[in-house]
Design a protein around this motif. Structure first.
Motif: not given
Length: 423
Positions: A182-196
């Motif tokens: 598993v990867v355990v990481e810091e939870a980020l707060k904000g709004e998401e976007a997808s960029f392709l």
């Protein structure tokens, strides 16, 4: 040219529909396809993980280009298997596909290439992971390292929830071998976007921004799904920021892979979180998103077959990716109970009426066609996609079309696009 699309979801229906518009394409096969892809080409009963079967079919039918829709065949090495037979594949090789196939590999690539991402640790022992979570506190993100059909990421709001998640992944093997590490990481707060981006080695051509809606419930509540809807463009990532963002999250990864002798060909998808410090990469995918593919391809105003050929022939810089100025939105209609247990085999009605709404195309995902009827055959059943002069207009059209479609216990979010409208 003859094209073989691998996969069976809404993304593959959209790819078949768009490739069918190309004057270069004479015949389309979809393996295994669904009830909607049969309307765009010929379905072939070969599963997406049956590499020998797919290669044999491509060879015997003189396929000119294979387009891998989902990540699994790419991670398994379909590009290499086809390459041995001299058949081009739009998609990365197995090493580069680990950007999606292994969360740990992906995070290490981000670290090594200087891409902004949340601080993380990788664990393959439950007790060490548990101790780390207890020392860090919550909220905290737990990710199964391997492929888990878009469901292997949990944002735990309490330490207890985080430990339960670790137990389900690492001890109870909820996701099989995918959760052994598993990867355990810091939870980020904000709004998401997808960029392709369409990629060919270190060269790329950008697609417009999009925003996915992962949570099953309105207001982004409840468990994560494969995606309950999407729209493009996303106001959080405006056009004037595309090139700057690509320099930050696309270019460094392409350079690192090329330097390692594993040039990336295909779609590189960066899942971004906009924090107070700027964009940070949550994850990379190595194929079109589903459902982002549907609104993005509705906006694409270029020949996608030409773009894909340019990628595999290392000349993407010669091709212009033209876009329609309109906004698009996709609303997913799912089976009741999804992402938990759900029923299959329910008849779907209203396709003709829905597609009579101006600017609407209904892409089929979890469907099958039997005895003259289209039936549900999966959790995410339909992707109702609409073009509009702006987001509000596209949203009205999409939901009008949704109201024309019907199957037992159909479920959909009623707030797809609302975040964009607030901006």
């Amino acid at each position: 040219m003859k094209v073989l699309i691998v996969g069976s979801g809404g993304r593959e229906h959209a790819l078949a529909w768009k490739l069918g518009q190309s004057p270069k394409v004479s015949e389309i096969f979809i393996a295994p396809g669904n009830g909607g892809t049969r309307l765009e080409g010929t379905n072939v009963p070969i599963k997406d993980d049956d590499l020998p079967g797919l290669v044999k079919f491509a060879k015997e039918n003189k396929i000119d280009l294979v387009v891998a829709g989902p990540e699994l065949p790419l991670v398994l090495g379909i590009k290499e298997a086809l390459s041995k037979e001299g058949i081009p594949c739009f998609g990365p090789g197995a090493y580069a596909a680990n950007l999606e196939g292994s969360k740990a590999f992906s995070k290490m690539v981000m670290r090594d290439s200087g891409v902004p991402t949340a601080p993380f640790q990788v664990f393959d022992e439950f007790e060490r992971a548990k101790s780390f979570v207890e020392s860090k506190g919550a909220p905290i993100v737990i990710k199964a390292d391997g492929l888990a059909a878009g469901k292997g990421v949990v944002v735990a709001s309490t330490v207890e929830e985080a430990i339960e998640t670790l137990e389900s992944m690492m001890i109870k093997k909820e996701f099989g071998s995918a959760g052994e590490r598993v990867v355990v990481e810091e939870a980020l707060k904000g709004e998401e976007a997808s960029f392709l981006a369409f990629c060919s080695g270190e060269d790329y051509a950008l697609l417009p921004s999009a925003q996915d809606h992962k949570a099953v419930g309105e207001g982004d509540t409840g468990p994560n799904t494969g995606g309950m809807g999407a729209y493009s463009p996303a106001p959080i990532l405006p056009r004037e920021k595309y090139e700057e963002t690509a320099e930050l999250v696309i270019k460094p990864v392409l350079k690192l892979l090329a330097d390692r002798g594993e040039p990336f060909v295909g779609i590189l998808y960066a899942g971004l979180m906009y924090t107070p410090d700027g964009p940070s990469v949550l994850e990379y995918n190595v194929r079109f998103g589903d459902p982002e593919c549907q609104p993005l391809l509705m906006r694409l105003d270029s020949d996608i077959a030409e773009i894909m050929l340019a990628c595999v022939e290392n000349r993407i810089s010669e091709v212009e990716v033209k876009l329609k100025p309109e906004t698009t939105i996709c609303v997913v209609m799912a089976a009741g109970g999804y992402p938990g247990p759900y029923e299959k085999g329910m008849e779907i009605t209203g396709f003709d009426e829905a597609e009579q709404v101006e600017g609407v195309k209904v892409f089929q995902a979890g469907t099958t066609y039997k005895d003259g009827k289209t039936l549900t055959n999966g959790g995410r059943v339909l992707g109702v996609t609409a073009l509009g002069s702006d987001l509000a207009a596209a949203q009205v059209r999409a939901y009008e079309a949704v109201s024309k479609l019907s199957f037992k216990d159909a479920y959909f979010r009623r707030d797809i696009g609302n975040k964009g409208l607030k901006k």
